[in-house]
Design a protein around this motif. Sequence first.
Motif, PDB file in Angstrom:
ATOM      1  N   SER A  54      37.918  34.543  27.876  1.00  0.00           N
ATOM      2  CA  SER A  54      39.014  35.316  28.464  1.00  0.00           C
ATOM      3  C   SER A  54      40.068  35.613  27.408  1.00  0.00           C
ATOM      4  O   SER A  54      40.326  34.787  26.530  1.00  0.00           O
ATOM      5  CB  SER A  54      39.660  34.528  29.609  1.00  0.00           C
ATOM      6  OG  SER A  54      40.876  35.105  30.008  1.00  0.00           O
ATOM      7  N   THR A  72      39.961  29.501  32.837  1.00  0.00           N
ATOM      8  CA  THR A  72      38.839  30.021  33.609  1.00  0.00           C
ATOM      9  C   THR A  72      38.388  31.331  32.987  1.00  0.00           C
ATOM     10  O   THR A  72      39.209  32.207  32.711  1.00  0.00           O
ATOM     11  CB  THR A  72      39.235  30.241  35.080  1.00  0.00           C
ATOM     12  OG1 THR A  72      39.664  28.993  35.636  1.00  0.00           O
ATOM     13  CG2 THR A  72      38.061  30.787  35.883  1.00  0.00           C
ATOM     14  N   ASP A  74      36.387  35.038  32.428  1.00  0.00           N
ATOM     15  CA  ASP A  74      36.261  36.274  33.186  1.00  0.00           C
ATOM     16  C   ASP A  74      34.921  36.331  33.915  1.00  0.00           C
ATOM     17  O   ASP A  74      33.964  35.632  33.557  1.00  0.00           O
ATOM     18  CB  ASP A  74      36.377  37.483  32.251  1.00  0.00           C
ATOM     19  CG  ASP A  74      37.728  37.554  31.557  1.00  0.00           C
ATOM     20  OD1 ASP A  74      38.709  37.001  32.102  1.00  0.00           O
ATOM     21  OD2 ASP A  74      37.794  38.164  30.464  1.00  0.00           O
ATOM     22  N   GLU A  75      34.841  37.198  34.912  1.00  0.00           N
ATOM     23  CA  GLU A  75      33.600  37.368  35.671  1.00  0.00           C
ATOM     24  C   GLU A  75      32.440  37.782  34.768  1.00  0.00           C
ATOM     25  O   GLU A  75      31.296  37.392  35.000  1.00  0.00           O
ATOM     26  CB  GLU A  75      33.803  38.433  36.763  1.00  0.00           C
ATOM     27  CG  GLU A  75      34.649  37.973  37.934  1.00  0.00           C
ATOM     28  CD  GLU A  75      33.947  36.933  38.781  1.00  0.00           C
ATOM     29  OE1 GLU A  75      32.706  36.949  38.828  1.00  0.00           O
ATOM     30  OE2 GLU A  75      34.646  36.091  39.389  1.00  0.00           O
ATOM     31  N   SER A  76      32.719  38.574  33.741  1.00  0.00           N
ATOM     32  CA  SER A  76      31.663  39.078  32.856  1.00  0.00           C
ATOM     33  C   SER A  76      31.195  38.046  31.841  1.00  0.00           C
ATOM     34  O   SER A  76      30.209  38.263  31.141  1.00  0.00           O
ATOM     35  CB  SER A  76      32.165  40.319  32.112  1.00  0.00           C
ATOM     36  OG  SER A  76      33.293  39.987  31.302  1.00  0.00           O
ATOM     37  N   SER A  77      31.875  36.921  31.742  1.00  0.00           N
ATOM     38  CA  SER A  77      31.531  35.898  30.758  1.00  0.00           C
ATOM     39  C   SER A  77      30.354  35.066  31.244  1.00  0.00           C
ATOM     40  O   SER A  77      30.236  34.777  32.436  1.00  0.00           O
ATOM     41  CB  SER A  77      32.732  34.985  30.509  1.00  0.00           C
ATOM     42  OG  SER A  77      32.351  33.858  29.725  1.00  0.00           O
ATOM     43  N   GLU A  80      31.874  29.345  32.339  1.00  0.00           N
ATOM     44  CA  GLU A  80      32.779  29.061  33.459  1.00  0.00           C
ATOM     45  C   GLU A  80      34.201  28.802  32.977  1.00  0.00           C
ATOM     46  O   GLU A  80      35.156  29.354  33.517  1.00  0.00           O
ATOM     47  CB  GLU A  80      32.267  27.836  34.228  1.00  0.00           C
ATOM     48  CG  GLU A  80      33.030  27.534  35.504  1.00  0.00           C
ATOM     49  CD  GLU A  80      32.715  28.514  36.610  1.00  0.00           C
ATOM     50  OE1 GLU A  80      33.586  28.708  37.471  1.00  0.00           O
ATOM     51  OE2 GLU A  80      31.607  29.091  36.613  1.00  0.00           O
ATOM     52  N   LYS A 106      28.562  29.159  33.137  1.00  0.00           N
ATOM     53  CA  LYS A 106      28.912  29.654  34.467  1.00  0.00           C
ATOM     54  C   LYS A 106      28.073  28.940  35.520  1.00  0.00           C
ATOM     55  O   LYS A 106      26.867  28.772  35.376  1.00  0.00           O
ATOM     56  CB  LYS A 106      28.652  31.165  34.537  1.00  0.00           C
ATOM     57  CG  LYS A 106      29.123  31.842  35.807  1.00  0.00           C
ATOM     58  CD  LYS A 106      30.614  32.137  35.728  1.00  0.00           C
ATOM     59  CE  LYS A 106      30.885  33.376  34.876  1.00  0.00           C
ATOM     60  NZ  LYS A 106      32.321  33.678  34.745  1.00  0.00           N
TER      61      LYS A 106
END
Length: 228
Positions: A54, A72, A74-77, A80, A106
């Motif tokens: 992030s 935390t 990013d969603e694209s990473s 987790e 993740k």
Amino acid sequence: RVGIAIDTRPNLAIRASKTAEWFKTLRTEEVPDVLVLQEIYSKEGEDLVDGLCSEDFARNKYKICTMPKFWTCDESSPFEIATSCANPRSSLNPTKGSGVVVLIKKGLQLLAAEDTAYDDCEGQECWTKLGFWSVHFKKGTQEYWFFGTHAIAYEQPDFIEIRQKQFKQMRAYIDDHVEDGARIAIAGDMNIFTGPYRNESGTQLTPKEILPTLENLGGSADTPMMSG
């Protein structure tokens, strides 16, 4: 024909960008459960973690007043969370943090994370707050403890002695905080000498650090160990 050799410094910005891009090409099953990064001291190192996790990540305390233990992703990473650099310092502080950052995959559940500075240092290495991360996480129903570290370098006897003291300190932490029978992995820049080498004067030396390292970390000669 005359050839001219041009020596250039590695382009760290490109290296950081391409490394982060490569991790994002991996299938879920190819992403490591844990990734430990070393020497995240520079802007390019920070950019690497930004790309892996992030853009909120900061290696020092110059961006924010209170440094969180982790971010935390990013969603694209594919990860987790990413921890902060172990033992972070203010950007105005002449000493550096350890530069150790740990990321977990993740879908894994972070249970706890704590960074610890080593008590012993020597010479110029005292300007870096070397230490380790303790990361406790769960994969499915199984809990794991992961320790990511950066130990003191150099081959002089005084430095080897301090390095082994650092490993003893990490083992003492494990004894105090980790339950019996737990699954533990230790990784990072251990800086131990694993085989014969020649020093700057050409003298061949044969250090014996592997067994003391294993013993001080609570293992034995049969304990699985990899170097590279």
